[in-house]
Structures are given as C-alpha cells and as structure tokens.
Design a protein around this motif. Structure first.
Motif, PDB file in Angstrom:
ATOM      1  N   GLN A 259       0.849  -1.193   0.000  1.00  0.00           N
ATOM      2  CA  GLN A 259       0.000   0.000   0.000  1.00  0.00           C
ATOM      3  C   GLN A 259       0.879   1.235   0.000  1.00  0.00           C
ATOM      4  O   GLN A 259       1.853   1.304   0.749  1.00  0.00           O
ATOM      5  CB  GLN A 259      -0.917   0.005   1.222  1.00  0.00           C
ATOM      6  CG  GLN A 259      -1.987  -1.070   1.173  1.00  0.00           C
ATOM      7  CD  GLN A 259      -3.031  -0.900   2.266  1.00  0.00           C
ATOM      8  OE1 GLN A 259      -2.701  -0.498   3.373  1.00  0.00           O
ATOM      9  NE2 GLN A 259      -4.274  -1.199   1.954  1.00  0.00           N
ATOM     10  N   LEU A 260       0.514   2.186  -0.848  1.00  0.00           N
ATOM     11  CA  LEU A 260       1.262   3.436  -0.976  1.00  0.00           C
ATOM     12  C   LEU A 260       0.278   4.589  -0.829  1.00  0.00           C
ATOM     13  O   LEU A 260      -0.743   4.625  -1.520  1.00  0.00           O
ATOM     14  CB  LEU A 260       1.943   3.505  -2.341  1.00  0.00           C
ATOM     15  CG  LEU A 260       2.870   2.337  -2.694  1.00  0.00           C
ATOM     16  CD1 LEU A 260       3.344   2.451  -4.140  1.00  0.00           C
ATOM     17  CD2 LEU A 260       4.060   2.293  -1.753  1.00  0.00           C
ATOM     18  N   VAL A 261       0.591   5.512   0.051  1.00  0.00           N
ATOM     19  CA  VAL A 261      -0.306   6.633   0.313  1.00  0.00           C
ATOM     20  C   VAL A 261       0.476   7.934   0.202  1.00  0.00           C
ATOM     21  O   VAL A 261       1.381   8.192   1.014  1.00  0.00           O
ATOM     22  CB  VAL A 261      -0.954   6.526   1.702  1.00  0.00           C
ATOM     23  CG1 VAL A 261      -1.875   7.712   1.942  1.00  0.00           C
ATOM     24  CG2 VAL A 261      -1.718   5.208   1.844  1.00  0.00           C
ATOM     25  N   GLU A 262       0.119   8.735  -0.800  1.00  0.00           N
ATOM     26  CA  GLU A 262       0.797  10.011  -1.026  1.00  0.00           C
ATOM     27  C   GLU A 262       0.119  11.127  -0.233  1.00  0.00           C
ATOM     28  O   GLU A 262      -1.076  11.073   0.065  1.00  0.00           O
ATOM     29  CB  GLU A 262       0.780  10.396  -2.507  1.00  0.00           C
ATOM     30  CG  GLU A 262       1.394   9.397  -3.452  1.00  0.00           C
ATOM     31  CD  GLU A 262       0.379   8.497  -4.096  1.00  0.00           C
ATOM     32  OE1 GLU A 262       0.643   7.980  -5.200  1.00  0.00           O
ATOM     33  OE2 GLU A 262      -0.688   8.290  -3.484  1.00  0.00           O
ATOM     34  N   SER A 263       0.899  12.147   0.044  1.00  0.00           N
ATOM     35  CA  SER A 263       0.371  13.364   0.676  1.00  0.00           C
ATOM     36  C   SER A 263       1.295  14.524   0.320  1.00  0.00           C
ATOM     37  O   SER A 263       2.409  14.308  -0.168  1.00  0.00           O
ATOM     38  CB  SER A 263       0.284  13.195   2.195  1.00  0.00           C
ATOM     39  OG  SER A 263       1.555  12.957   2.749  1.00  0.00           O
ATOM     40  N   GLY A 264       0.824  15.742   0.560  1.00  0.00           N
ATOM     41  CA  GLY A 264       1.667  16.908   0.385  1.00  0.00           C
ATOM     42  C   GLY A 264       1.377  17.741  -0.838  1.00  0.00           C
ATOM     43  O   GLY A 264       2.007  18.788  -1.043  1.00  0.00           O
ATOM     44  N   GLY A 265       0.445  17.304  -1.670  1.00  0.00           N
ATOM     45  CA  GLY A 265       0.117  18.096  -2.847  1.00  0.00           C
ATOM     46  C   GLY A 265      -0.636  19.365  -2.473  1.00  0.00           C
ATOM     47  O   GLY A 265      -1.014  19.569  -1.320  1.00  0.00           O
ATOM     48  N   GLY A 266      -0.846  20.229  -3.474  1.00  0.00           N
ATOM     49  CA  GLY A 266      -1.576  21.455  -3.206  1.00  0.00           C
ATOM     50  C   GLY A 266      -1.394  22.454  -4.323  1.00  0.00           C
ATOM     51  O   GLY A 266      -0.910  22.121  -5.414  1.00  0.00           O
TER      52      GLY A 266
END
Length: 123
Positions: A3-10
């Motif tokens: 499982q891979l979970v990205e964050s930090g976009g905007g």
C-alpha cells in the motif's frame, strides 16, 4: 499487499516549492526501489524520479533535473519528492510507485501505485 499513500500536494505559485511524501506498508520497504510518476491533464503518465533501496542512487527525468530531489527514510517507510522552482507545466497528479521485486534504481517497471496527489502550479 503493498500500500502506498501520497500526501503533500496542493496549490502553489510558480517558483514555489512543495514536498510530497509517500508512506509505504505491506512489505519490507528498505528492500525495494521506489519512484515518482505524474500525469498532466490530457497527457499520459510519465516518469519523474526513482531511487534505489538504500537511497544512494537516484534518477530523474530531464524536465525536473536540478529542481526536484527524491529521497527516502527507510526507518519511516517513506519516500519523498522535494519540488523546487515549480513551473505551471509541473501541474499534474503525482503518483508514488514501486516495483514487484527490484532494489536498483533502474530497470524496473512500476507495479504498485498510490492513489495520487494533485499538484497545481499557478503562473
């Protein structure tokens, strides 16, 4: 199951910076290479950056070389993409990816994907 979970976009203005994170689970993170890809509106998904299992070797697309930096923290099971000097053409959904069974920086195809995180760069 990986499982891979990205964050930090905007949303960021041109010239600005963002740092994306990808938290991995489901297997021994430190044994595998990792990568970032992106899909811009109306375009196919493309390679951005890769990193080997130790973090000692990296590769970049020509379009981001010198502006983006991929890194990893094996103690935190996380890979990062530091994006500086962002341009409107960097606008895309960014995906974290991993191979089935590869540790080296190149020669592998992405088989596991995160859900993606949107990066929008305004001019």
């Amino acid at each position: 199951q990986v499982q891979l979970v990205e964050s930090g976009g905007g949303l960021v203005q041109a010239g600005g910076s963002l740092r994306l994170s990808c938290a991995a689970s489901g297997r021994t993170f430190s044994s595998y290479a990792m990568g970032w890809f992106r899909r811009a509106p109306g375009k196919e998904r493309e390679f951005v950056a890769r990193i080997n299992w130790t973090g000692g070797r990296t590769e970049y697309a020509d379009s981001v070389k010198g502006r983006f930096t991929i890194s990893r923290d094996n103690a935190k099971n996380t890979v990062y993409l530091q994006m500086n000097s962002l341009k409107p053409e960097d606008t895309a959904v960014y995906y974290c990816a991993a191979p089935d069974d590869a540790a080296y920086v190149s020669g592998w195809a992405p088989r596991h994907w995160g859900q993606g995180t949107q990066v929008t760069v305004s001019s």
